[in-house]
Design an enzyme around this catalytic site. Structure first.
Site, PDB file in Angstrom:
ATOM      1  N   HIS A 472      -7.181  23.891  27.980  1.00 57.89           N
ATOM      2  CA  HIS A 472      -7.798  24.313  29.289  1.00 57.89           C
ATOM      3  C   HIS A 472      -6.946  24.312  30.450  1.00 57.89           C
ATOM      4  CE1 HIS A 472     -11.446  23.587  32.058  1.00 57.89           C
ATOM      5  NE2 HIS A 472     -10.338  22.795  32.851  1.00 57.89           N
ATOM      6  N   GLU A 473      -6.094  23.332  30.674  1.00 54.59           N
ATOM      7  CA  GLU A 473      -5.359  23.187  31.742  1.00 54.59           C
ATOM      8  C   GLU A 473      -4.311  24.386  31.737  1.00 54.59           C
ATOM      9  OE1 GLU A 473      -5.952  21.938  34.277  1.00 54.59           O
ATOM     10  OE2 GLU A 473      -7.540  20.277  33.289  1.00 54.59           O
ATOM     11  N   HIS A 476      -5.641  27.343  33.227  1.00 55.90           N
ATOM     12  CA  HIS A 476      -5.261  27.347  34.784  1.00 55.90           C
ATOM     13  C   HIS A 476      -3.715  27.713  35.157  1.00 55.90           C
ATOM     14  CE1 HIS A 476      -8.947  25.619  36.337  1.00 55.90           C
ATOM     15  NE2 HIS A 476      -8.717  24.642  35.383  1.00 55.90           N
ATOM     16  N   HIS A 479      -3.294  31.326  35.004  1.00 56.76           N
ATOM     17  CA  HIS A 479      -3.965  32.008  36.068  1.00 56.76           C
ATOM     18  C   HIS A 479      -3.014  32.228  37.377  1.00 56.76           C
ATOM     19  CE1 HIS A 479      -7.991  32.232  38.526  1.00 56.76           C
ATOM     20  NE2 HIS A 479      -7.192  33.526  38.715  1.00 56.76           N
TER      21      HIS A 479
END
Length: 682
Positions: A472-473, A476, A479
């Site tokens: 998940h992290e 980010h 991104h």
């Protein structure tokens, strides 16, 4: 800024150019005492830059106004990024003292910039002519978003109102800082010491982590802390029911464990100031004000999504509770299932139903192997590579540093990875940046950091949920790393709030790709792959406990919206409101809020997720629907879909997020995919 020279030659390293590899901050030279004079210098420089733009006698154009604004404040941004990253991951009393002093000063400065009349006049003059300026799409969006942002800040209001808005921002910064520091102090101070005969049920990995936690605190034996990576596994595995209750009660009381740092009064004042801000800006309440600038647009739309999941989740949770109670009775435990029992019996139910022992599973999920899986997934999807570099500066020995390159060797950015829980580090997991990518004056590469809070051990083993958080992290991080935005304020994660979680949540899906698990879920000692039968059971069990998990999350998102719609929060009885609210929504027994207001850092240690905790579920609609595109194609690494997904990651805020999503998926998302993913579909 002075001409480039060796960064070791300046008295204050924050004010000199950094000639470190890739311009990473020279952490070894930076001390708490450097920040105050650096902030003073940076604020002076930024004020001068803003005055030069606002007072420019030339007619406003995109270059002398919008691009000049994008260049302004670069020194302040650089210093603040270092400072606030350190206060989150390596807080010291000295840094916290600087934070208490400077958070309100910086908030006042930001407010002054946002409300500067000269800047507003020039931006407004440009916005009136937006159709005649011949702007590229990203420039048009930048101008429109800046203009709307200034209006939302109150720049068009009278001087007295603007002054009051500045006072509100300044006070809120002080309150946010105090709230976060109170929670961190509670997490640092509370420990549960365990004797040898109190380790019943704990897997070896948790026992070793508890030993390491004791050693870090200069104690003998074993220690459980209030870090989620410590207390949650303890609640899951410990056979000591009385100790589970003690740990659970401390965990849910963070933010109120010490009478001198009770966060309830801070929450009341924060809510009251936000409500006043919303009214001054023409809105009924803060939730309405906040959601105007999101994909959802209204609190009703956000709540509608949450309610769509709420009733199915409650029904599922009720069935789960009956199952747990029956299992407990069969084992001779006739007491009702309490909050400190749920995880314990849920794990046993999962073992019985799917024949999966989470403790026995962890040796197949070594941290280093899962990190290799993350990097390989990024390579197979997007063609980028990660090479660990010992010469890149790091702020703590636990941090690992990687150069990120394209397939052709082109430098893409720097990735810092800080995985372990420790005293002085905020709990949870997050991504941040020391520098964002932009191409305004030649390409500037990003410096991105991921923080996790895994219990350190040797070797460090993860639960399946820990591994999911790693993915998940990392979403980010991608991104930020993949951004091709021209302008800094459009770079990476600088998107609408309820779109920011899409890249992170969609990345979680690749952990469950069988091919990824076959390659990387290998026993840490033998190297043997996860047995195929266990892999199938693991995937079959993914939706186990989704009633509990969904209720725990959605209730927190609902109370967030409700708190930010209270008419008179200054008189709020917070504990009474919490109790009454949970009763009104029919909160199932023995499930607590994932985040009670007194320690809900997403809402009250800053404003990023205030009235926006629903973001995760909104983004999950996109991620569940989006990953189904790969499933429909029959290839989780389908090159055409991966290329379209990369365009979403690259774009930042240069385009409308729904337009980006439709460009990837070919249509708007369907909510049914979310209910199917969570196993809540009828």
């Amino acid at each position: 800024m002075p001409a480039p020279h060796n960064y070791r030659m300046t008295e204050n390293p924050l004010l000199a150019p950094w000639t470190t590899p890739f311009g990473v901050p020279p952490f070894d030279l930076i001390r708490a005492g450097h920040f105050a004079p650096a902030f003073e210098a940076a604020l002076d420089a930024h004020r001068a830059e803003i005055a030069a733009i606002g007072d420019n006698p030339a007619e406003p154009d995109f270059a002398n106004t919008m691009e000049a604004l994008e260049r302004s404040g670069a020194l302040l941004t650089r210093i603040a990024s270092v400072f606030f990253n350190l206060t989150l991951s390596q807080a010291t009393p000295e840094l916290q003292a600087v934070e208490r002093d400077w958070a309100p000063k910086l908030a006042r400065h930001r407010s002054a910039i946002a409300l500067d009349p000269g800047i507003f006049r020039r931006v407004a003059a440009l916005h009136v002519r937006i159709d005649a300026l011949g702007l590229a799409p990203d420039q048009r969006r930048l101008l429109d978003r800046r203009y709307q942002g200034l209006l939302r800040s109150g720049a068009a209001l009278d001087q007295a109102t603007r002054d009051r808005l500045t006072e509100l921002s300044t006070r809120l910064a002080t309150l946010h800082t105090a709230f976060g520091q109170n929670v961190l102090a509670d997490e640092n101070d509370w420990t549960l010491a365990l004797a040898e005969d109190q380790l019943g049920g704990l897997p070896d990995s948790l026992v070793q982590a508890a030993r390491e936690a004791a050693k870090e605190r200069g104690q003998e034996g074993y220690v459980i802390t209030l870090a989620r990576s410590s207390v949650e596994p303890f609640l899951t595995f410990s056979t000591e029911r009385a100790l589970r209750e003690r740990a659970w009660r401390a965990w849910v009381a963070r933010g109120a464990l010490h009478p001198d740092r009770d966060n309830a009064s801070l929450v009341r004042e924060i809510l009251a100031l936000r409500a006043e801000r919303a009214r001054l800006l023409g809105h009924t309440d803060f939730a309405e004000y906040r959601l105007v600038d999101t994909m959802a647009r209204t609190p009703e739309a956000a709540e509608g999504l949450l309610r769509a999941a709420w009733e199915p989740a409650k029904a599922r949770a009720a069935a789960e509770r009956e199952e747990l109670a029956a299992m407990a009775r069969a084992a001779g435990h006739n007491d009702p299932i309490e909050a400190w029992d749920w995880r314990f019996w849920a794990e046993r139910a999962r073992q019985a139903k799917h024949e999966i022992d989470a403790g026995a599973l962890k040796p197949y999920f070594a941290l280093d192997a899962m990190l290799a899986a993350v990097f390989d997934t990024a390579k197979r999807l997007f063609g980028i590579r990660f090479e660990e570099r010992a010469d890149i500066p790091r702020y703590h020995p636990d941090v690992r540093a990687f150069e990120v390159t394209e397939a052709d060797g082109t430098h893409r950015g720097v990735f810092l990875l800080d995985n372990f829980a420790r005293a002085g580090k905020r709990s949870g997991a997050w991504m941040s940046s020391f520098r964002v990518a932009d191409a305004l004056d030649g390409r500037v590469s990003p410096i991105i950091v991921n923080n996790n809070n895994v219990a350190k051990a040797s070797p460090t083993l993860l639960s399946f949920d820990d591994a999911r958080t790693l993915f998940h992290e990392f979403g980010h991080a991608l991104h930020g790393l993949l951004s091709t935005a021209r302008y800094p304020s459009q770079s990476g994660t600088a998107v609408l709030g309820d779109f920011v979680e899409f890249p992170s949540q969609v990345m979680e899906n690749w952990l469950s790709v069988p091919d990824v698990l076959r390659r990387y879920a290998r026993h840490v000692e033998t190297g043997e792959p996860l047995p195929e039968a266990v892999l199938e059971k693991l995937l079959a069990a993914r939706n186990e406990g989704q009633g509990f998990a969904t209720v725990e999350y959605v209730s927190s998102a609902l109370i967030d919206l409700a708190l930010h719609r209270v008419a008179a929060p200054e008189t709020l009885d917070l504990a009474g409101f919490e109790s009454d609210f949970l009763q009104s929504i029919g909160m199932p027994e023995a499930i607590g809020l994932r985040h009670r207001p007194i320690h809900f850092g997403h809402l009250f240690a800053g404003g990023g997720y205030a009235a926006g905790y629903y973001f995760y579920l909104w983004a999950e609609v996109l991620d569940a629907d989006g990953f189904e595109a790969f499933e429909e194609a029959g290839d989780p690494f389908h090159p055409d879909l991966a290329a379209k997904l990369r365009q979403v990651f690259e774009a930042g805020d240069t385009r409308d997020p729904m337009e980006l999503y439709v460009g990837f998926r070919g249509r708007k998302p369907a909510v049914d995919a979310l209910l199917r993913k969570r196993g809540l579909a009828a």
